[in-house]
Write a protein that holds these residues in place. Sequence first.
Motif, PDB file in Angstrom:
ATOM      1  N   PHE A 104       0.960  -1.420   0.411  1.00 17.43           N
ATOM      2  CA  PHE A 104      -0.192   0.044  -0.034  1.00 17.43           C
ATOM      3  C   PHE A 104       0.933   1.310  -0.280  1.00 17.43           C
ATOM      4  CE2 PHE A 104      -2.437  -3.154   2.104  1.00 17.43           C
ATOM      5  CZ  PHE A 104      -3.899  -3.225   0.914  1.00 17.43           C
ATOM      6  N   ALA A 105       0.535   2.153  -1.019  1.00 21.90           N
ATOM      7  CA  ALA A 105       1.237   3.906  -0.646  1.00 21.90           C
ATOM      8  C   ALA A 105       0.445   4.482  -0.180  1.00 21.90           C
ATOM      9  CB  ALA A 105       1.401   3.905  -1.927  1.00 21.90           C
ATOM     10  N   HIS A 106      -1.296   4.495   0.370  1.00 22.14           N
ATOM     11  CA  HIS A 106      -1.834   5.330   1.316  1.00 22.14           C
ATOM     12  C   HIS A 106      -3.031   4.339   2.023  1.00 22.14           C
ATOM     13  CE1 HIS A 106      -0.344   8.097  -1.820  1.00 22.14           C
ATOM     14  NE2 HIS A 106      -0.338   8.704  -0.977  1.00 22.14           N
ATOM     15  N   LEU A 107      -3.559   4.995   2.550  1.00 19.66           N
ATOM     16  CA  LEU A 107      -4.293   4.382   3.188  1.00 19.66           C
ATOM     17  C   LEU A 107      -5.302   4.984   3.809  1.00 19.66           C
ATOM     18  CD1 LEU A 107      -2.896   0.562   4.826  1.00 19.66           C
ATOM     19  CD2 LEU A 107      -4.153   0.639   3.252  1.00 19.66           C
ATOM     20  N   ILE A 108      -6.698   4.678   4.226  1.00 17.67           N
ATOM     21  CA  ILE A 108      -7.684   5.426   4.316  1.00 17.67           C
ATOM     22  C   ILE A 108      -8.388   4.866   5.535  1.00 17.67           C
ATOM     23  CG2 ILE A 108      -9.558   7.934   4.346  1.00 17.67           C
ATOM     24  CD1 ILE A 108      -8.062   7.701   1.578  1.00 17.67           C
ATOM     25  N   PHE A 109      -8.638   5.596   6.874  1.00  8.55           N
ATOM     26  CA  PHE A 109      -9.649   4.579   7.520  1.00  8.55           C
ATOM     27  C   PHE A 109     -11.044   5.578   7.759  1.00  8.55           C
ATOM     28  CE2 PHE A 109      -4.871   3.074   9.114  1.00  8.55           C
ATOM     29  CZ  PHE A 109      -5.107   2.041   7.560  1.00  8.55           C
ATOM     30  N   VAL A 110     -11.617   5.255   8.409  1.00  9.19           N
ATOM     31  CA  VAL A 110     -12.595   5.742   8.354  1.00  9.19           C
ATOM     32  C   VAL A 110     -13.548   5.558   9.164  1.00  9.19           C
ATOM     33  CG1 VAL A 110     -15.205   6.743   7.362  1.00  9.19           C
ATOM     34  CG2 VAL A 110     -13.147   6.052   5.319  1.00  9.19           C
ATOM     35  N   ASP A 111     -13.700   6.276  10.278  1.00 16.09           N
ATOM     36  CA  ASP A 111     -14.218   5.987  11.573  1.00 16.09           C
ATOM     37  C   ASP A 111     -13.997   4.530  12.214  1.00 16.09           C
ATOM     38  OD1 ASP A 111     -15.603   8.241  13.242  1.00 16.09           O
ATOM     39  OD2 ASP A 111     -17.602   6.505  13.144  1.00 16.09           O
ATOM     40  N   GLN A 112     -13.179   4.219  12.355  1.00 16.80           N
ATOM     41  CA  GLN A 112     -13.361   3.148  12.993  1.00 16.80           C
ATOM     42  C   GLN A 112     -12.271   3.656  14.563  1.00 16.80           C
ATOM     43  OE1 GLN A 112     -15.134   0.204  12.603  1.00 16.80           O
ATOM     44  NE2 GLN A 112     -13.876  -0.326  14.816  1.00 16.80           N
ATOM     45  N   LYS A 119       1.793   5.879   3.555  1.00 12.87           N
ATOM     46  CA  LYS A 119       0.863   7.532   4.300  1.00 12.87           C
ATOM     47  C   LYS A 119      -0.228   7.363   5.220  1.00 12.87           C
ATOM     48  CE  LYS A 119       3.719  10.591   1.993  1.00 12.87           C
ATOM     49  NZ  LYS A 119       3.504  11.683   1.104  1.00 12.87           N
ATOM     50  N   VAL A 120      -1.439   7.354   6.186  1.00 10.16           N
ATOM     51  CA  VAL A 120      -2.241   6.910   6.127  1.00 10.16           C
ATOM     52  C   VAL A 120      -3.246   8.474   6.717  1.00 10.16           C
ATOM     53  CG1 VAL A 120      -3.042   5.648   8.403  1.00 10.16           C
ATOM     54  CG2 VAL A 120      -1.688   4.515   7.752  1.00 10.16           C
ATOM     55  N   LEU A 121      -3.980   8.205   6.911  1.00  9.95           N
ATOM     56  CA  LEU A 121      -5.226   9.191   6.373  1.00  9.95           C
ATOM     57  C   LEU A 121      -6.412   9.432   7.703  1.00  9.95           C
ATOM     58  CD1 LEU A 121      -6.724  12.317   6.523  1.00  9.95           C
ATOM     59  CD2 LEU A 121      -7.451  11.515   4.241  1.00  9.95           C
ATOM     60  N   VAL A 122      -6.591   9.448   8.584  1.00  9.55           N
ATOM     61  CA  VAL A 122      -7.900   8.780   9.427  1.00  9.55           C
ATOM     62  C   VAL A 122      -9.651   9.865   9.744  1.00  9.55           C
ATOM     63  CG1 VAL A 122      -8.789   8.473  12.383  1.00  9.55           C
ATOM     64  CG2 VAL A 122      -6.100   7.808  11.446  1.00  9.55           C
ATOM     65  N   VAL A 123     -10.088   9.224   8.661  1.00 12.12           N
ATOM     66  CA  VAL A 123     -11.054  10.578   9.558  1.00 12.12           C
ATOM     67  C   VAL A 123     -12.092   9.707   9.764  1.00 12.12           C
ATOM     68  CG1 VAL A 123     -13.266  11.111   8.054  1.00 12.12           C
ATOM     69  CG2 VAL A 123     -10.820   9.977   6.476  1.00 12.12           C
ATOM     70  N   ARG A 156       3.739  10.831   9.196  1.00 13.52           N
ATOM     71  CA  ARG A 156       3.357   9.706   8.159  1.00 13.52           C
ATOM     72  C   ARG A 156       1.796   9.334   7.650  1.00 13.52           C
ATOM     73  NH1 ARG A 156       4.090   4.881   8.006  1.00 13.52           N
ATOM     74  NH2 ARG A 156       5.063   4.626  10.019  1.00 13.52           N
ATOM     75  N   ALA A 157       0.781   9.643   9.454  1.00 17.69           N
ATOM     76  CA  ALA A 157       0.064   9.467   9.752  1.00 17.69           C
ATOM     77  C   ALA A 157      -0.925  11.278   9.892  1.00 17.69           C
ATOM     78  CB  ALA A 157      -0.667   8.614  11.163  1.00 17.69           C
ATOM     79  N   LYS A 158      -1.980  11.778   9.785  1.00 18.20           N
ATOM     80  CA  LYS A 158      -2.440  12.555   9.911  1.00 18.20           C
ATOM     81  C   LYS A 158      -4.441  12.222  10.075  1.00 18.20           C
ATOM     82  CE  LYS A 158      -3.162  14.931   5.584  1.00 18.20           C
ATOM     83  NZ  LYS A 158      -2.947  15.961   4.561  1.00 18.20           N
ATOM     84  N   PHE A 186      -5.277  13.774  -0.762  1.00 12.75           N
ATOM     85  CA  PHE A 186      -4.727  12.721   0.687  1.00 12.75           C
ATOM     86  C   PHE A 186      -3.602  12.159  -0.726  1.00 12.75           C
ATOM     87  CE2 PHE A 186      -3.930   8.931   2.681  1.00 12.75           C
ATOM     88  CZ  PHE A 186      -3.130   9.240   3.401  1.00 12.75           C
ATOM     89  N   LEU A 187      -4.731  11.453  -2.009  1.00  6.01           N
ATOM     90  CA  LEU A 187      -3.774  10.547  -2.383  1.00  6.01           C
ATOM     91  C   LEU A 187      -3.099  11.301  -3.240  1.00  6.01           C
ATOM     92  CD1 LEU A 187      -7.166   8.086  -3.352  1.00  6.01           C
ATOM     93  CD2 LEU A 187      -5.209   7.820  -1.346  1.00  6.01           C
ATOM     94  N   GLY A 188      -2.873  12.793  -3.860  1.00  6.63           N
ATOM     95  CA  GLY A 188      -2.630  13.405  -4.888  1.00  6.63           C
ATOM     96  C   GLY A 188      -0.886  14.406  -4.178  1.00  6.63           C
ATOM     97  N   GLU A 189      -1.140  13.392  -2.205  1.00  4.13           N
ATOM     98  CA  GLU A 189      -0.028  13.742  -1.872  1.00  4.13           C
ATOM     99  C   GLU A 189       1.423  13.255  -2.327  1.00  4.13           C
ATOM    100  OE1 GLU A 189      -0.428  13.288   2.232  1.00  4.13           O
ATOM    101  OE2 GLU A 189      -1.572  15.436   2.666  1.00  4.13           O
TER     102      GLU A 189
END
Length: 305
Positions: free
Chosen positions: A120-128, A242-246, A274-276, A302-305
């Motif tokens: 994985f290059a980017h992972l987005i975790f949504v409300d968990q 890189k990680v994004l948490v929503v 690396r995570a925001k 985020f994916l465009g970073e």
Amino acid sequence: MPSFTANDGVTLHYSTFGSESNPPLILLHGFTGSGEVFKRNTPALSQRHFVLVPDLRGHGASDKPKAGYHVARLAMDLKNLIDHMRLEERGSSGVVDAIGASLGAAILWSYAELFTPRIFAHLIFVDQAPLQNYLSDWGPAFGNRGMNDAAALASFQQTLATDAAAAHRGTIASCLGYRSHPVAGDPGPESEEWKADEAFFLGEALKGDAWWYGKLMADHTANDWRSSIRFNFGGKSGSKVKVLVVASERSGCFPAEGPMHVVELVNGGQGGSRAKGVVVGWGGHWCYWEKPEEFHRLVEGFLGE
């Protein structure tokens, strides 16, 4: 809808959107959903990505065996999908992006534990949150607002067994922000939006087996991913993903502090970058459904970073 056979013989269905020449983006839905919950997102996201949307085992059009009700089995199914699509042929690391919504985030954490997150290059975790049940060091400020101990689980399983539709309506009420945390101008019970959303999500949920859902929830709530996330996404693992948490301030499932703790775990509590995390106010647990345009801007930025 195309399908593939998992390594245990179960048939799993998936959909694809966009050009295969674009970077792959996997969308993983949550508990009692299906790939259809992303139908408001795939048209926009497939403009720049090759989007793959599976129906999880036990959900949607995929097989519903009386086994495999574990997050780890769902992570193995994800590995089988990645192998089926030959995504690793694009490179050994950093070639796939993924969004895990709710249970989908836990599947990605389990995948990282079993297979490492290197693909994985980017992972987005949504409300968990990384843990749902309350423990001595993890209580109402972080864990699931309702499904957080053995008694709550037993009650939910009983309702699933006796009136599955009622159980699913309770889930819907917790996951749509305009129902769990209504504000002025939100749709009300008599609105077409309220009725259409309930009919859609209830219809998707009823495609699954209530007994199986109860078993899966037992496994899902018991898992504590905190140490695993720290190890598999932290510095010691060598992961560069890189990680994004929503998180959502209007989620009926978690206080925002629960999901946002993942940012600290990934960064090692040392102010890493690396995570925001982002706490949104324009939707609830299913914010990607309620406000897809806002969600797309967040994702593409985020994916465009």
